[in-house]
Design a protein around this motif. Structure first.
Motif, mmCIF file in Angstrom:
data_model
loop_
_atom_site.group_PDB
_atom_site.id
_atom_site.type_symbol
_atom_site.label_atom_id
_atom_site.label_comp_id
_atom_site.label_asym_id
_atom_site.label_seq_id
_atom_site.Cartn_x
_atom_site.Cartn_y
_atom_site.Cartn_z
ATOM 1 N N LEU A 1 2.648 33.156 -79.996
ATOM 2 C CA LEU A 1 3.089 34.191 -79.056
ATOM 3 C C LEU A 1 1.915 34.755 -78.271
ATOM 4 O O LEU A 1 2.007 34.969 -77.059
ATOM 5 C CB LEU A 1 3.805 35.310 -79.813
ATOM 6 C CG LEU A 1 5.310 35.144 -80.013
ATOM 7 C CD1 LEU A 1 5.840 36.204 -80.970
ATOM 8 C CD2 LEU A 1 6.046 35.233 -78.681
ATOM 9 N N ALA A 2 0.810 35.014 -78.950
ATOM 10 C CA ALA A 2 -0.367 35.553 -78.265
ATOM 11 C C ALA A 2 -0.870 34.582 -77.204
ATOM 12 O O ALA A 2 -1.226 34.989 -76.084
ATOM 13 C CB ALA A 2 -1.468 35.868 -79.271
ATOM 14 N N ASP A 3 -0.890 33.301 -77.538
ATOM 15 C CA ASP A 3 -1.342 32.306 -76.571
ATOM 16 C C ASP A 3 -0.420 32.260 -75.360
ATOM 17 O O ASP A 3 -0.880 32.190 -74.207
ATOM 18 C CB ASP A 3 -1.395 30.920 -77.220
ATOM 19 C CG ASP A 3 -2.555 30.755 -78.195
ATOM 20 O OD1 ASP A 3 -3.455 31.631 -78.199
ATOM 21 O OD2 ASP A 3 -2.548 29.770 -78.955
ATOM 22 N N ASP A 4 0.892 32.293 -75.599
ATOM 23 C CA ASP A 4 1.841 32.191 -74.496
ATOM 24 C C ASP A 4 1.803 33.437 -73.616
ATOM 25 O O ASP A 4 1.731 33.342 -72.388
ATOM 26 C CB ASP A 4 3.256 31.980 -75.032
ATOM 27 C CG ASP A 4 4.225 31.592 -73.930
ATOM 28 O OD1 ASP A 4 4.075 30.477 -73.374
ATOM 29 O OD2 ASP A 4 5.105 32.398 -73.601
ATOM 30 N N ILE A 5 1.835 34.607 -74.242
ATOM 31 C CA ILE A 5 1.808 35.844 -73.465
ATOM 32 C C ILE A 5 0.482 35.965 -72.720
ATOM 33 O O ILE A 5 0.434 36.409 -71.565
ATOM 34 C CB ILE A 5 2.039 37.058 -74.375
ATOM 35 C CG1 ILE A 5 3.434 36.976 -75.007
ATOM 36 C CG2 ILE A 5 1.893 38.361 -73.589
ATOM 37 C CD1 ILE A 5 3.679 38.008 -76.097
ATOM 38 N N GLY A 6 -0.607 35.551 -73.368
ATOM 39 C CA GLY A 6 -1.901 35.590 -72.701
ATOM 40 C C GLY A 6 -1.942 34.702 -71.478
ATOM 41 O O GLY A 6 -2.503 35.075 -70.435
ATOM 42 N N LEU A 7 -1.357 33.515 -71.587
ATOM 43 C CA LEU A 7 -1.279 32.599 -70.439
ATOM 44 C C LEU A 7 -0.513 33.242 -69.288
ATOM 45 O O LEU A 7 -0.943 33.204 -68.124
ATOM 46 C CB LEU A 7 -0.596 31.305 -70.868
ATOM 47 C CG LEU A 7 -0.254 30.306 -69.753
ATOM 48 C CD1 LEU A 7 -1.527 29.706 -69.188
ATOM 49 C CD2 LEU A 7 0.655 29.201 -70.297
ATOM 50 N N LEU A 8 0.628 33.857 -69.601
ATOM 51 C CA LEU A 8 1.446 34.481 -68.557
ATOM 52 C C LEU A 8 0.755 35.708 -67.972
ATOM 53 O O LEU A 8 0.820 35.957 -66.765
ATOM 54 C CB LEU A 8 2.812 34.848 -69.131
ATOM 55 C CG LEU A 8 3.640 33.671 -69.655
ATOM 56 C CD1 LEU A 8 4.972 34.159 -70.215
ATOM 57 C CD2 LEU A 8 3.873 32.627 -68.568
#
Length: 215
Positions: free
Chosen positions: A86-93
Motif C-alpha cells: 500500500l505504501a508503495d502504491d500510494i507513494g507512486l500516486l
C-alpha cells in the motif's frame, strides 16, 4: 499504438485509457477528468479486518511520503503484510500528483467509507484531486452536458450517471484550476446496501506550490 490512439472517452472533456501516462492529460485545457483504467491494485486487508482499521489523514513533503505512509499505515493497524504494498502504491500516486500539479507536498486520505459521504453531485474546491477506490463501488461523475442540465433543474433520474471502476485512478480538475469547468462528481450512495468502500484521496497540499496552468 500511441497514447493518443489509445485514449477512450465518451465525453470530449474526459481522457481515459489503461496507461498511467493518461493522467498527464488533466493539464490539457479542455480536459477536466483523466482516468487511468487500472484493474489491479496493491494487496488489501481482508474486509473482515476493516472495523479494526483506522482512517488515515496526513500531509507530507513528497520526499518524505514513503516513510510517512509506512508509519501511518502501521499506526492505523493495517496488517503488516499489506503495509509495504500500500505504501508503495500510494507513494507512486502521490508522486504523480506532485509532478503533474507542480507541488512539493501532498495531503493523503485513506478511508473506509460506510455512509453516503459527499452524496450530492458537486465540484471540489481544490485545484486537482486524485481519487481511487481500492475496494467497493467507484466514484460517480457527470459529463459536462449532464452537469449543466442538473444545474438547470433536470431530474437526476433523467441523466446518465457514470462510474469509475474499482482500481481506476482518476484525476479530477477542481474549481481552483477550472472555475467554470470543474468536473462534477459524488460518492456512490451505499448506506442502504450495507456496502463498504476503501478510498484513497490525494490533493496538492495547501503549503505546496500551486499547480501549473494548463498549456
Amino acid at each position: 499504438m500511441t497514447l493518443a490512439e489509445r485514449i477512450r472517452a465518451d465525453s470530449n472533456h474526459v481522457a481515459s485509457c489503461d496507461d498511467a501516462d493518461i493522467l498527464d492529460m488533466i493539464r490539457e485545457e479542455g480536459t477536466n477528468l483523466a482516468i487511468w483504467e487500472r484493474r489491479i491494485g496493491p494487496s488489501l486487508p481482508d474486509s473482515r479486518r476493516w472495523p479494526a482499521i483506522d482512517d488515515i489523514g496526513l500531509t507530507t513533503p513528497v520526499c518524505d511520503v514513503d516513510a510517512a505512509l509506512r508509519t501511518a499505515l502501521a499506526a492505523a493497524d493495517y496488517p503488516s503484510a499489506c503495509v509495504a504494498a500500500l505504501a508503495d502504491d500510494i507513494g507512486l500516486l502521490a508522486t504523480s500528483v506532485a509532478r503533474i500539479a507542480g507541488c512539493d507536498a501532498v495531503s493523503i486520505r485513506l478511508e473506509i467509507v460506510e455512509t453516503d459521504a459527499c452524496r450530492r453531485f458537486h465540484a471540489d474546491h481544490v485545484t486537482v484531486r486524485l481519487i481511487t477506490t481500492y475496494a467497493g463501488r467507484g466514484t460517480q461523475w457527470l459529463s459536462d452536458a449532464d452537469a449543466a442540465a442538473l444545474r438547470r433543474g433536470v431530474d437526476l433520474a433523467d441523466l446518465h450517471i457514470r462510474s469509475l471502476a474499482p482500481g481506476d485512478v482518476a484525476l479530477f480538475k477542481g474549481l481552483g484550476w477550472a472555475p467554470d469547468g470543474a468536473i462534477v462528481h459524488r460518492s456512490p450512495p451505499i448506506t442502504a446496501s450495507g456496502e463498504q468502500r476503501l478510498v484513497l484521496v490525494i490533493d496538492p497540499a495547501p503549503s505546496g506550490k500551486q499547480p501549473m496552468a494548463s498549456p
